[in-house]
Design a protein around this motif. Structure first.
Motif, short mmCIF file in Angstrom:
data_model
loop_
_atom_site.label_atom_id
_atom_site.label_comp_id
_atom_site.label_asym_id
_atom_site.label_seq_id
_atom_site.Cartn_x
_atom_site.Cartn_y
_atom_site.Cartn_z
N SER A 9 -11.81 -28.32 11.40
CA SER A 9 -13.30 -28.76 11.95
C SER A 9 -13.91 -27.74 12.92
O SER A 9 -13.77 -27.55 14.00
CB SER A 9 -13.23 -30.02 12.61
N ARG A 14 -15.90 -26.59 18.73
CA ARG A 14 -16.76 -26.47 19.63
C ARG A 14 -16.45 -27.25 20.74
O ARG A 14 -16.40 -26.86 22.10
CB ARG A 14 -18.37 -26.84 19.21
N GLN A 38 -10.77 -39.07 7.31
CA GLN A 38 -12.05 -39.61 8.09
C GLN A 38 -12.74 -40.90 7.68
O GLN A 38 -13.33 -41.54 8.24
CB GLN A 38 -13.08 -38.26 8.34
N VAL A 51 -17.09 -38.61 10.76
CA VAL A 51 -17.20 -37.12 10.90
C VAL A 51 -16.41 -36.94 12.20
O VAL A 51 -16.48 -37.79 13.17
CB VAL A 51 -18.59 -36.47 10.79
N LEU A 52 -15.72 -35.73 12.46
CA LEU A 52 -15.26 -35.18 13.52
C LEU A 52 -16.55 -34.50 14.21
O LEU A 52 -17.15 -33.85 13.67
CB LEU A 52 -13.98 -34.53 13.26
N GLN A 65 -20.71 -36.33 17.73
CA GLN A 65 -21.81 -35.30 17.76
C GLN A 65 -21.33 -34.28 18.88
O GLN A 65 -21.28 -34.31 19.99
CB GLN A 65 -23.14 -35.60 17.93
N SER A 66 -20.89 -33.08 18.35
CA SER A 66 -20.58 -31.98 19.22
C SER A 66 -21.15 -31.64 20.35
O SER A 66 -20.76 -31.54 21.70
CB SER A 66 -20.01 -30.71 18.46
N VAL A 109 -20.60 -28.96 5.47
CA VAL A 109 -19.32 -29.82 5.81
C VAL A 109 -19.01 -30.25 4.59
O VAL A 109 -19.51 -30.41 3.62
CB VAL A 109 -19.99 -30.72 6.89
N ARG A 111 -18.41 -33.13 3.35
CA ARG A 111 -19.20 -34.22 2.53
C ARG A 111 -20.20 -33.55 1.65
O ARG A 111 -20.75 -34.26 0.73
CB ARG A 111 -19.68 -35.50 3.33
N1 LIG Z 1 -23.33 -32.35 13.58
C1 LIG Z 1 -21.87 -32.83 13.91
C2 LIG Z 1 -21.24 -32.34 12.70
C3 LIG Z 1 -20.14 -33.35 12.19
C4 LIG Z 1 -19.45 -33.18 11.02
O1 LIG Z 1 -20.03 -33.02 10.00
N2 LIG Z 1 -17.92 -32.65 11.02
C5 LIG Z 1 -17.27 -32.30 10.08
C6 LIG Z 1 -16.24 -31.35 10.56
S1 LIG Z 1 -16.76 -30.03 11.29
C7 LIG Z 1 -16.72 -33.57 9.23
O2 LIG Z 1 -16.28 -34.36 9.93
N3 LIG Z 1 -16.80 -33.81 7.99
C8 LIG Z 1 -16.45 -34.94 7.43
C9 LIG Z 1 -17.19 -34.80 5.97
O3 LIG Z 1 -17.77 -34.23 5.87
O4 LIG Z 1 -16.71 -35.81 5.36
C10 LIG Z 1 -21.44 -32.34 15.32
O5 LIG Z 1 -21.84 -31.07 15.68
O6 LIG Z 1 -20.65 -33.00 15.61
#
Ligand SMILES: N[C@@H](CCC(=O)N[C@@H](CS)C(=O)NCC(=O)O)C(=O)O
Length: 216
Positions: A9, A14, A38, A51-52, A65-66, A109, A111
């Motif tokens: 991820s 970050r 997730q 999401v992570l 949210q990072s 990402v 999804r």
């Molecule tokens: N904008 C979010 C991004 C969150 C995100 O999409 N994380 C990805 C991993 S980098 C995730 O967990 N995706 C799971 C999925 O798409 O099912 C942030 O910066 O935290």
């Protein structure tokens, strides 16, 4: 602190970098994105967006949210600062960070890639074309900004590491995951190479995490 993350991820990378820069060592909970963990109830209860990353600090609400998490860490652990003091420089740091975290990375990402594959039935070359297009658009914007701004120094803003460098490094690692060539972006490469020499970035690198393969 509890940190929910996964080696691959980029958004977790970050936050992991920011945690390292601040000298913080949370308890790490692995959520395997490649196995769809997730979307299981256990993690959905932590972050309903599924999401992570996510971070919980003490008994407060779970943070998500990072960029929001990094700013929280910066506010609660001000040294070393991850945003410049001067308002224009702060805005530029946030702007560069958002090119990565808000305009480019969200298009790649899991999804989104899964939607393209299973709903839109796009084949792998079409999906890769999409991914490369949006990685490249962000890199062009970043390179032009960084190469032409008088504020650019050793790092994106002067000689101190900011949230912009953390995001720039994640953009470069993401480009590597999808075999996107960074050669046309010399300023981006110079700054990212400088970041990678820092222990906080090197230790946070996705491929250095438990469970990560030697290469992708
Ligand atoms: N904008 C979010 C991004 C969150 C995100 O999409 N994380 C990805 C991993 S980098 C995730 O967990 N995706 C799971 C999925 O798409 O099912 C942030 O910066 O935290």
């Amino acid at each position: 602190m509890k940190f929910y993350s996964f080696w691959r991820s980029l958004a977790s990378y970050r936050v992991r970098t920011a945690l390292n820069l601040k000298g913080l060592k949370p308890e790490v909970f692995d959520v395997d994105l490649m196995k769809g963990k997730q979307r299981e109830d256990a993690f959905r209860a932590v972050n309903p967006q599924m999401v992570l990353p996510a971070l919980s600090d003490g008994d407060g609400p779970v943070l998500f949210q990072s960029l929001a998490i990094i700013e929280y860490l910066d506010e609660t652990h001000p040294q070393p600062p991850l945003l410049p003091r001067e308002p224009r420089a702060r805005a530029r740091a946030r702007g560069l960070a958002q090119i990565v975290a808000c305009d480019s990375h969200p298009l790649l990402v899991p999804r989104v890639r899964e939607y393209m594959e299973y709903e839109l039935k796009l084949d792998e070359p079409a999906r890769l074309k999409w991914i490369h297009h949006w990685i490249g658009e962000a890199l062009k914007a970043l390179e032009t900004n960084l190469a032409t701004s008088r504020e650019t120094g050793r790092y994106c803003i002067g000689d101190g590491i900011t949230i912009a460098d953390i995001c720039l490094a994640s953009q470069a690692v993401g480009a590597g995951f999808f075999k996107y060539d960074l050669k046309p972006f010399p300023t981006v490469r110079r700054i990212v190479d400088t970041c990678f020499q820092e222990d906080a970035f090197a230790r946070a690198h996705p491929l250095k995490q438990p469970g990560a393969p030697a290469s992708v």
